[in-house]
Design an enzyme around this catalytic site. Structure first.
Site, short mmCIF file in Angstrom:
data_model
loop_
_atom_site.label_atom_id
_atom_site.label_comp_id
_atom_site.label_asym_id
_atom_site.label_seq_id
_atom_site.Cartn_x
_atom_site.Cartn_y
_atom_site.Cartn_z
N TYR A 39 0.82 -1.20 0.00
CA TYR A 39 0.00 0.00 0.00
C TYR A 39 0.86 1.25 0.00
O TYR A 39 2.08 1.18 0.16
CB TYR A 39 -0.96 -0.01 1.19
CG TYR A 39 -0.33 0.29 2.53
CD1 TYR A 39 0.50 -0.64 3.16
CD2 TYR A 39 -0.56 1.49 3.18
CE1 TYR A 39 1.07 -0.36 4.39
CE2 TYR A 39 0.00 1.77 4.42
CZ TYR A 39 0.82 0.83 5.01
OH TYR A 39 1.39 1.11 6.22
N LYS A 153 6.41 -1.67 1.90
CA LYS A 153 5.19 -1.17 2.55
C LYS A 153 4.08 -2.21 2.38
O LYS A 153 3.17 -2.07 1.56
CB LYS A 153 4.82 0.20 1.98
CG LYS A 153 4.08 1.08 2.99
CD LYS A 153 4.11 2.53 2.58
CE LYS A 153 3.07 3.37 3.30
NZ LYS A 153 3.15 3.42 4.74
N GLU A 186 12.31 2.22 14.27
CA GLU A 186 11.38 3.28 13.87
C GLU A 186 10.11 3.12 14.70
O GLU A 186 10.05 2.24 15.57
CB GLU A 186 11.06 3.20 12.37
CG GLU A 186 10.41 1.88 11.97
CD GLU A 186 10.15 1.73 10.48
OE1 GLU A 186 9.95 2.74 9.78
OE2 GLU A 186 10.12 0.58 10.03
N LEU A 211 11.13 1.47 7.11
CA LEU A 211 10.52 1.97 5.88
C LEU A 211 11.19 3.30 5.53
O LEU A 211 11.36 4.16 6.41
CB LEU A 211 9.02 2.20 6.09
CG LEU A 211 8.32 2.67 4.80
CD1 LEU A 211 8.12 1.49 3.85
CD2 LEU A 211 6.99 3.32 5.09
C1 LIG Z 1 6.60 1.75 9.59
C2 LIG Z 1 6.58 3.14 9.04
N1 LIG Z 1 7.69 3.89 9.12
C3 LIG Z 1 7.72 5.15 8.65
C4 LIG Z 1 6.61 5.72 8.05
C5 LIG Z 1 6.68 7.14 7.53
O1 LIG Z 1 6.69 7.17 6.13
P1 LIG Z 1 6.14 8.42 5.32
O2 LIG Z 1 6.94 9.61 5.76
O3 LIG Z 1 6.39 8.07 3.90
O4 LIG Z 1 4.70 8.57 5.66
C6 LIG Z 1 5.44 4.96 7.93
C7 LIG Z 1 4.26 5.54 7.27
O5 LIG Z 1 3.21 4.95 7.20
C8 LIG Z 1 5.42 3.64 8.43
O6 LIG Z 1 4.32 2.88 8.35
#
Ligand SMILES: Cc1ncc(COP(=O)(O)O)c(C=O)c1O
Length: 294
Positions: A39, A153, A186, A211
């Site tokens: 996603y 993702k 994270e 991610l």
């Molecule tokens: C596990 C994880 N880390 C980091 C992020 C942050 O990513 P982004 O800045 O692209 O929203 C997300 C966003 O959904 C996430 O699910």
């Protein structure tokens, strides 16, 4: 009537635009049976998708990593997102896009000649409130029980769900995953940052353990342009607890300070200057004033 998505909110499902309440997928969809899908969440400010291309790049990468052919061209994705944005009343939105491997007899190995299921919807963007931003958020720490491909993702999000639920039950906004070496990877749905005692701005380096956040990427660049040095390295939970500042970043959480980790104050226990400066840079980049900014 669904209280989250009013019946008239339009969504996209496999080539059709229809009310969300009327969208249906077969129970043998592999997204439902196996969590076999990926996603994206694309932010929209004032009806304009922000950083759409990096989000579509990441979608392409996630799909390639799990070996699902991208069912749409860039132009088709842009058109789908555009149509959902135009049909939505709120001007600030989060567009959710999901692609699963499709519908097939239940079997772990890939089915042949299956058509991916494509779903997209636009929801009002809910960001941390001005009060949360001004007071700072709380986070708890949990063991990182996820798989070794957190760079994808994937819609399989059970460890993230359990971690975020634990956070909610303890009155915290986020849970920080801690790996077997005691380092923070994270958050459940955000990237993690600290400003050390020595004033070093630190976030974990890109790898399969996190991610690659699009917000993270924007901020690394914005910070560099503003002569703020970012060090991309692991940091331990201990280091975070003793840090001067901590904050999190994501598409829907922006740059939001963390003032407590596991119930203990970070630094002075108040949001710090570096997070505030980065948030200012980020809003400047978005070209949209921060709601409720002082
Ligand atoms: C596990 C994880 N880390 C980091 C992020 C942050 O990513 P982004 O800045 O692209 O929203 C997300 C966003 O959904 C996430 O699910």
């Amino acid at each position: 009537m669904n209280p989250i998505h009013p019946d008239d909110s339009l969504c996209y499902l496999n080539g059709e635009y229809l009310p969300l309440s009327g969208a249906r997928i077969p129970v043998l969809d592999r997204g439902f049976i196996f969590g076999d899908g990926v996603y994206e969440v694309v932010p929209v400010y004032h009806k304009r998708a922000f950083r759409l291309e990096p989000h579509l790049d990441r979608l392409q990468r996630s799909l390639a990593q799990v070996r699902i052919d991208n069912p749409h061209t860039r132009d088709e994705w842009r058109a789908i997102i555009d149509r959902l944005v135009r049909s939505s009343t709120p001007v600030d939105l989060a567009v959710y896009v999901q692609v699963t491997r499709g519908v097939a007899r239940r079997d772990f190995a890939f089915p042949r000649n299956v058509t991916p299921t494509v779903f997209a919807m636009a929801s009002a963007l809910t960001r941390p409130s001005a009060a949360q931003r001004d007071a700072g958020l709380r986070t708890i720490s949990v063991p990182d029980a996820r798989w070794l491909r957190c760079d994808i993702k994937s819609v399989s999000l059970l460890p993230n769900i359990l971690a975020k639920q634990a956070a909610r039950e303890s009155g915290a906004y986020e849970a920080w995953f801690v790996d077997k070496d005691g380092n923070v990877t994270e958050g459940g749905s955000t990237n993690a940052w600290i400003v050390t005692k020595d004033g070093e701005l630190v976030t974990r380096q890109l790898s399969n353990s996190i991610l690659g956040g699009i917000t993270r990427r924007s901020l690394v660049k914005l910070a560099a342009d503003a002569q703020i040095k970012v060090v991309e390295r692991p940091f331990s939970l201990e280091e975070a607890r003793g840090a001067r500042e901590a904050f999190l970043t994501s598409t829907t959480s922006f740059v939001t300070p963390i003032t407590k980790i596991d119930g203990k104050p970070v630094g002075t226990g108040k949001p710090g200057a570096v997070a505030a400066r980065l948030r200012e840079l980020y809003y400047g980049y978005m070209g949209s004033p921060e709601p409720g900014a002082a």
